[in-house]
Write a protein that holds these residues in place. Structure first.
Motif, PDB file in Angstrom:
ATOM      1  N   LEU A  34     -37.632-150.827  26.305  1.00  0.00           N
ATOM      2  CA  LEU A  34     -36.426-149.990  26.288  1.00  0.00           C
ATOM      3  C   LEU A  34     -35.670-150.107  24.967  1.00  0.00           C
ATOM      4  CD1 LEU A  34     -35.095-150.486  29.930  1.00  0.00           C
ATOM      5  CD2 LEU A  34     -36.315-148.514  28.995  1.00  0.00           C
ATOM      6  N   MET A  35     -35.715-151.292  24.364  1.00  0.00           N
ATOM      7  CA  MET A  35     -35.028-151.461  23.082  1.00  0.00           C
ATOM      8  C   MET A  35     -35.614-150.580  21.987  1.00  0.00           C
ATOM      9  SD  MET A  35     -33.911-155.344  22.279  1.00  0.00           S
ATOM     10  CE  MET A  35     -35.494-156.092  22.591  1.00  0.00           C
ATOM     11  N   ILE A  36     -36.911-150.341  22.059  1.00  0.00           N
ATOM     12  CA  ILE A  36     -37.535-149.542  21.000  1.00  0.00           C
ATOM     13  C   ILE A  36     -37.685-148.075  21.397  1.00  0.00           C
ATOM     14  CG2 ILE A  36     -38.735-151.498  19.927  1.00  0.00           C
ATOM     15  CD1 ILE A  36     -41.269-150.631  21.381  1.00  0.00           C
ATOM     16  N   SER A  37     -37.130-147.722  22.560  1.00  0.00           N
ATOM     17  CA  SER A  37     -37.195-146.317  22.988  1.00  0.00           C
ATOM     18  C   SER A  37     -35.902-145.598  22.607  1.00  0.00           C
ATOM     19  CB  SER A  37     -37.361-146.233  24.505  1.00  0.00           C
ATOM     20  OG  SER A  37     -38.561-146.856  24.888  1.00  0.00           O
ATOM     21  N   PRO A  38     -36.001-144.545  21.833  1.00  0.00           N
ATOM     22  CA  PRO A  38     -34.792-143.807  21.471  1.00  0.00           C
ATOM     23  C   PRO A  38     -34.136-143.166  22.690  1.00  0.00           C
ATOM     24  CG  PRO A  38     -36.773-142.748  20.558  1.00  0.00           C
ATOM     25  CD  PRO A  38     -37.214-144.010  21.210  1.00  0.00           C
ATOM     26  N   GLU A  39     -34.976-142.764  23.647  1.00  0.00           N
ATOM     27  CA  GLU A  39     -34.479-142.124  24.854  1.00  0.00           C
ATOM     28  C   GLU A  39     -34.497-143.092  26.025  1.00  0.00           C
ATOM     29  OE1 GLU A  39     -33.621-138.920  24.826  1.00  0.00           O
ATOM     30  OE2 GLU A  39     -34.282-138.570  22.739  1.00  0.00           O
ATOM     31  N   ALA A  40     -33.638-142.820  26.986  1.00  0.00           N
ATOM     32  CA  ALA A  40     -33.690-143.564  28.238  1.00  0.00           C
ATOM     33  C   ALA A  40     -34.994-143.215  28.953  1.00  0.00           C
ATOM     34  CB  ALA A  40     -32.492-143.190  29.101  1.00  0.00           C
TER      35      ALA A  40
ATOM     36  N   THR B 129     -36.207-145.699  15.700  1.00  0.00           N
ATOM     37  CA  THR B 129     -35.647-146.682  16.630  1.00  0.00           C
ATOM     38  C   THR B 129     -36.421-147.994  16.569  1.00  0.00           C
ATOM     39  OG1 THR B 129     -34.965-144.896  18.085  1.00  0.00           O
ATOM     40  CG2 THR B 129     -34.993-147.101  19.031  1.00  0.00           C
ATOM     41  N   PHE B 130     -37.730-147.871  16.514  1.00  0.00           N
ATOM     42  CA  PHE B 130     -38.548-149.085  16.423  1.00  0.00           C
ATOM     43  C   PHE B 130     -38.185-149.876  15.173  1.00  0.00           C
ATOM     44  CE2 PHE B 130     -42.181-151.584  15.078  1.00  0.00           C
ATOM     45  CZ  PHE B 130     -42.541-152.227  16.244  1.00  0.00           C
ATOM     46  N   LYS B 131     -38.197-149.186  14.079  1.00  0.00           N
ATOM     47  CA  LYS B 131     -37.935-149.816  12.784  1.00  0.00           C
ATOM     48  C   LYS B 131     -36.552-150.504  12.761  1.00  0.00           C
ATOM     49  CE  LYS B 131     -39.136-149.870   8.169  1.00  0.00           C
ATOM     50  NZ  LYS B 131     -40.453-149.989   7.541  1.00  0.00           N
ATOM     51  N   THR B 132     -35.556-149.781  13.209  1.00  0.00           N
ATOM     52  CA  THR B 132     -34.193-150.324  13.206  1.00  0.00           C
ATOM     53  C   THR B 132     -34.100-151.557  14.106  1.00  0.00           C
ATOM     54  OG1 THR B 132     -33.348-148.099  12.902  1.00  0.00           O
ATOM     55  CG2 THR B 132     -31.762-149.763  13.573  1.00  0.00           C
ATOM     56  N   THR B 133     -34.610-151.428  15.309  1.00  0.00           N
ATOM     57  CA  THR B 133     -34.531-152.542  16.255  1.00  0.00           C
ATOM     58  C   THR B 133     -35.244-153.773  15.715  1.00  0.00           C
ATOM     59  OG1 THR B 133     -34.404-151.016  18.121  1.00  0.00           O
ATOM     60  CG2 THR B 133     -35.073-153.267  18.616  1.00  0.00           C
ATOM     61  N   VAL B 134     -36.472-153.571  15.256  1.00  0.00           N
ATOM     62  CA  VAL B 134     -37.250-154.710  14.772  1.00  0.00           C
ATOM     63  C   VAL B 134     -36.607-155.324  13.531  1.00  0.00           C
ATOM     64  CG1 VAL B 134     -39.452-155.399  13.752  1.00  0.00           C
ATOM     65  CG2 VAL B 134     -39.418-154.008  15.825  1.00  0.00           C
TER      66      VAL B 134
END
Lengths: 168, 168
Positions: A34-40, B129-134
């Motif tokens: 969920l953290m790496i998902s832009p959408e819910a 989102t992946f890039k930012t989170t990681v």
DNA sequence: CTAAATTTTCATTTTTTTTTGAAAGTTTAA
DNA sequence: TTAAACTTTCAAAAAAAAATGAAAATTTAG
């Protein structure tokens, strides 16, 4: 590295880290997803991505909500529930700290307070060692508690944000 | 409360706390037992006190030695080995921090470094989102790493030590 | 060197934790 | 109100983790 591969590795690594810190591996993996998902995502999507059962997905998502790491969302026109994870790392760290403080630190301090009041012969080495050890741990626990209070109360991220700059 | 009862409660509480933090319950209990023992104990004594098998006691004691929390002692004239636990809470906290840093933080930072280098389409929300989170998690991990280095390098216990004196 | 004392190993068993999946429960659109 | 869509529960199964204990290995006293 490709995104698809990187996602899998991230989910795996986060799951492993979680399990090393007493957090159910699947719960950590759902959190990672969920953290790496832009959408819910929906329960169905979580189930499919991680190959887990409906029951497991449902319970895990509920736990993540209890930890304050995930929130339910509703989309207009959609009947299904969607799950969205907080993405700010400081907020995540804060939530985890808050929860573990409440669930673990507070209870152990209560016990240590009782144990520090044990009575016995001041000449007895077994008594002296017990008393000293428990009292010292109790002091440490209370200090951690106070430090966390200060950290968590602060709107700004002094611990991870500003203090770190001093050491750079 | 009587000493005997208090000891049992302490061992139980320490075991529970350990298991909540990913440390084998028995290992935490053996640690608790040794922490409150003025004298070093033999394997036999640990087995008897906690009602555990020889194999379990042996492996658990070895793990505690690996964690730097317990040391083997030899008594002159005695053939058996004795086990003695470090009792200074700051030293204990430091050892645990050192070990977990080495075992968990360093490996995850290595993985995060790789993952932060993932390539993809800068317009793709999933990639962004992946890039930012990681990247954010990686920064936090590196900051924790640096803070721990500073803490652990300091001969003096600035975090738990000096703060403790204030509250004594 | 020998044998008793002690420690270590590890295949097997036990316990604990996690997951499953089907049934029960709930919600909502019509 | 009804029934389909969706969510939750929980007993049972599976998986993972931990513990046992006897045999093997090691150590040391004599």
């Amino acid at each position: 590295m490709e995104l698809a591969e990187a996602k899998l590795k991230f989910i795996e690594a986060w799951g492993k880290l979680g399990s090393e810190w007493g957090i159910n591996r699947t719960m950590a993996q759902v959190h990672a997803l969920l953290m790496i998902s832009p959408e819910a995502l929906t329960t169905e999507e979580v189930m499919a991505e991680l190959s887990i059962s409906r029951g497991n997905a449902n319970m895990t998502l509920r736990d993540l909500i209890d930890w304050g790491l995930v929130e339910k969302q509703h989309k207009t026109g959609e009947r299904k529930e969607f799950f969205y994870a907080e993405k700010d790392v400081w907020t995540i760290a804060r939530r985890v700290a808050e929860e573990r403080k409440k669930r673990e630190l507070t209870p152990i301090i209560k016990i240590l307070d009782q144990l520090a009041g044990v009575d016995g012969d001041a000449k007895d080495p077994a008594y002296k060692t017990f008393k000293t050890t428990v009292t010292d741990i109790n002091k440490l626990a209370n200090n951690v508690n106070k430090t966390l209070d200060t950290m968590l109360k602060a709107e700004e991220n002094w611990f991870f944000g500003s203090i770190l700059k001093v050491f750079k």
